[in-house]
Design a protein around this motif. Structure first.
Motif, PDB file in Angstrom:
ATOM      1  N   GLU A  37       0.827  -1.212   0.000  1.00 17.05           N
ATOM      2  CA  GLU A  37       0.000   0.000   0.000  1.00 17.05           C
ATOM      3  C   GLU A  37       0.861   1.261   0.000  1.00 17.05           C
ATOM      4  N   ARG A  38       1.853   1.291   0.889  1.00 17.18           N
ATOM      5  CA  ARG A  38       2.749   2.467   0.984  1.00 17.18           C
ATOM      6  C   ARG A  38       3.531   2.653  -0.320  1.00 17.18           C
ATOM      7  N   ALA A  39       4.063   1.556  -0.845  1.00 15.62           N
ATOM      8  CA  ALA A  39       4.873   1.647  -2.066  1.00 15.62           C
ATOM      9  C   ALA A  39       4.024   2.098  -3.254  1.00 15.62           C
ATOM     10  N   LEU A  40       2.781   1.594  -3.332  1.00 13.71           N
ATOM     11  CA  LEU A  40       1.912   1.955  -4.460  1.00 13.71           C
ATOM     12  C   LEU A  40       1.540   3.433  -4.436  1.00 13.71           C
ATOM     13  N   GLY A  41       1.640   4.064  -3.261  1.00 11.17           N
ATOM     14  CA  GLY A  41       1.358   5.489  -3.150  1.00 11.17           C
ATOM     15  C   GLY A  41       2.506   6.374  -3.616  1.00 11.17           C
ATOM     16  N   LEU A  42       3.667   5.771  -3.884  1.00 12.34           N
ATOM     17  CA  LEU A  42       4.825   6.571  -4.340  1.00 12.34           C
ATOM     18  C   LEU A  42       4.581   7.077  -5.753  1.00 12.34           C
ATOM     19  N   PRO A  43       4.761   8.385  -5.990  1.00  8.27           N
ATOM     20  CA  PRO A  43       4.615   8.896  -7.364  1.00  8.27           C
ATOM     21  C   PRO A  43       5.560   8.178  -8.333  1.00  8.27           C
ATOM     22  N   GLU A  44       6.754   7.813  -7.830  1.00  4.16           N
ATOM     23  CA  GLU A  44       7.755   7.122  -8.686  1.00  4.16           C
ATOM     24  C   GLU A  44       7.201   5.812  -9.234  1.00  4.16           C
ATOM     25  N   LEU A  45       6.341   5.144  -8.451  1.00  6.90           N
ATOM     26  CA  LEU A  45       5.758   3.885  -8.933  1.00  6.90           C
ATOM     27  C   LEU A  45       4.436   4.141  -9.663  1.00  6.90           C
ATOM     28  N   ALA A  46       3.738   5.195  -9.247  1.00 11.13           N
ATOM     29  CA  ALA A  46       2.450   5.520  -9.881  1.00 11.13           C
ATOM     30  C   ALA A  46       2.625   5.828 -11.366  1.00 11.13           C
ATOM     31  N   HIS A  47       3.761   6.442 -11.726  1.00 18.86           N
ATOM     32  CA  HIS A  47       3.974   6.849 -13.119  1.00 18.86           C
ATOM     33  C   HIS A  47       4.881   5.897 -13.892  1.00 18.86           C
ATOM     34  N   ALA A  48       5.311   4.806 -13.238  1.00 18.60           N
ATOM     35  CA  ALA A  48       6.269   3.898 -13.882  1.00 18.60           C
ATOM     36  C   ALA A  48       5.573   2.983 -14.889  1.00 18.60           C
ATOM     37  N   ARG A  49       6.200   2.800 -16.027  1.00 18.98           N
ATOM     38  CA  ARG A  49       5.708   1.834 -17.022  1.00 18.98           C
ATOM     39  C   ARG A  49       6.396   0.485 -16.840  1.00 18.98           C
ATOM     40  N   THR A  50       7.685   0.546 -16.435  1.00 19.01           N
ATOM     41  CA  THR A  50       8.456  -0.677 -16.173  1.00 19.01           C
ATOM     42  C   THR A  50       9.099  -0.569 -14.801  1.00 19.01           C
ATOM     43  N   VAL A  51       8.923  -1.595 -13.982  1.00 20.31           N
ATOM     44  CA  VAL A  51       9.543  -1.630 -12.654  1.00 20.31           C
ATOM     45  C   VAL A  51      10.371  -2.910 -12.536  1.00 20.31           C
ATOM     46  N   ALA A  52      11.628  -2.771 -12.188  1.00 20.00           N
ATOM     47  CA  ALA A  52      12.460  -3.940 -11.881  1.00 20.00           C
ATOM     48  C   ALA A  52      12.320  -4.196 -10.385  1.00 20.00           C
ATOM     49  N   ALA A  53      11.966  -5.424 -10.029  1.00 18.14           N
ATOM     50  CA  ALA A  53      11.692  -5.744  -8.627  1.00 18.14           C
ATOM     51  C   ALA A  53      12.352  -7.077  -8.282  1.00 18.14           C
ATOM     52  N   TYR A  54      11.859  -7.754  -7.264  1.00 25.90           N
ATOM     53  CA  TYR A  54      12.397  -9.067  -6.864  1.00 25.90           C
ATOM     54  C   TYR A  54      11.329  -9.776  -6.040  1.00 25.90           C
ATOM     55  N   VAL A  55      11.452 -11.073  -5.919  1.00 26.99           N
ATOM     56  CA  VAL A  55      10.526 -11.843  -5.084  1.00 26.99           C
ATOM     57  C   VAL A  55      11.207 -12.068  -3.740  1.00 26.99           C
ATOM     58  N   ALA A  56      10.581 -11.575  -2.674  1.00 24.63           N
ATOM     59  CA  ALA A  56      11.150 -11.746  -1.339  1.00 24.63           C
ATOM     60  C   ALA A  56      11.172 -13.228  -0.973  1.00 24.63           C
ATOM     61  N   VAL A  57      12.220 -13.633  -0.257  1.00 24.84           N
ATOM     62  CA  VAL A  57      12.311 -15.016   0.224  1.00 24.84           C
ATOM     63  C   VAL A  57      12.521 -15.009   1.741  1.00 24.84           C
ATOM     64  N   GLY A  58      12.086 -16.089   2.377  1.00 30.92           N
ATOM     65  CA  GLY A  58      12.304 -16.237   3.819  1.00 30.92           C
ATOM     66  C   GLY A  58      11.658 -15.105   4.603  1.00 30.92           C
ATOM     67  N   SER A  59      12.455 -14.473   5.458  1.00 24.94           N
ATOM     68  CA  SER A  59      11.912 -13.423   6.336  1.00 24.94           C
ATOM     69  C   SER A  59      12.088 -12.013   5.766  1.00 24.94           C
ATOM     70  N   GLU A  60      12.438 -11.903   4.465  1.00 27.09           N
ATOM     71  CA  GLU A  60      12.502 -10.574   3.839  1.00 27.09           C
ATOM     72  C   GLU A  60      11.105  -9.954   3.832  1.00 27.09           C
ATOM     73  N   PRO A  61      10.999  -8.622   3.888  1.00 28.01           N
ATOM     74  CA  PRO A  61       9.682  -7.984   3.749  1.00 28.01           C
ATOM     75  C   PRO A  61       9.027  -8.455   2.444  1.00 28.01           C
ATOM     76  N   GLY A  62       7.775  -8.920   2.538  1.00 31.22           N
ATOM     77  CA  GLY A  62       7.114  -9.545   1.389  1.00 31.22           C
ATOM     78  C   GLY A  62       6.882  -8.597   0.218  1.00 31.22           C
ATOM     79  N   THR A  63       7.009  -9.122  -0.996  1.00 25.74           N
ATOM     80  CA  THR A  63       6.843  -8.288  -2.194  1.00 25.74           C
ATOM     81  C   THR A  63       5.732  -8.753  -3.140  1.00 25.74           C
TER      82      THR A  63
END
Length: 202
Positions: A37-63
């Motif tokens: 929710e917090r990340a989706l509110g970022l203007p940087e993500l709101a206007h992005a056409r392509t986002v490079a991300a990652y899949v969280a594993v183990g106890s990493e904050p979930g993505t």
């Protein structure tokens, strides 16, 4: 600089991982929706056409909640695949069913990677925003990674290409620290998102 920053990084990593490894699956699950929710509110993500991300594993904050929400918005989401030399190739995220479990490092580490076509290490330079995994970020925006160097290569590649995507790290609240040991190759990120909110560095 000598070995001091690297030694300090190793010690800080150990401390942070100890805390993370003490989290229950419920702890991790409970923060995933808030982080998305917090990340989706970022203007940087709101206007992005392509986002490079990652899949969280183990106890990493979930993505995953965030990846699915970005896809639902029509964003092209790129996910990394670890290469034998620790560099990263990229593939397009097509939903949770498009992920494959891949073992690395003689089977010690299992990652969720895109199962489809590989786009090459340069594909990250097309991203408008890059979500970086990390263990901590300090008051200057310096990030502490896990020490494998994969994302140092990504940041160097972006710099060489003259690309300037928004660099965002997802963390738990306690992982925003006063100071992270720094080496000459380290680069600051632009924002950190935690369950408590967003902090910007540029």
């Amino acid at each position: 600089m000598g070995p001091e920053p690297e030694l300090s990084k190793r010690m800080l990593r150990r401390e942070l991982l100890l805390v993370r490894n003490g989290l229950t699956p419920d702890d991790v699950r409970n923060t995933t929706g808030t982080l998305a929710e917090r990340a989706l509110g970022l203007p940087e993500l709101a206007h992005a056409r392509t986002v490079a991300a990652y899949v969280a594993v183990g106890s990493e904050p979930g993505t995953l909640a965030l990846l699915d929400a970005l896809r639902a918005r029509g964003v092209r989401v790129l996910l990394p695949a670890l290469l034998p030399d620790n560099d990263l190739d990229w593939g397009v995220y097509e939903g949770e069913s498009s992920l494959a479990r891949v073992r690395h490092g003689g089977g010690r580490m299992e990652l969720l990677e895109p199962a489809g076509e590989r786009l090459g290490p340069e594909a990250v330079t097309t991203a408008d925003a890059v979500l970086l995994p990390g263990l901590a970020v300090d008051a200057r925006g310096m990030r502490l990674g896990r020490g494998g160097g994969s994302y140092d290569r990504v940041l160097a590649r972006l710099e060489r290409a003259g690309a300037d995507p928004a660099l965002v790290v997802l963390l738990y609240d306690t992982e925003v620290v006063e100071r992270v040991p720094e080496e000459p190759h380290d680069r600051p990120v632009h924002a950190v998102v935690t369950p408590a909110g967003v902090r910007r560095f540029r």
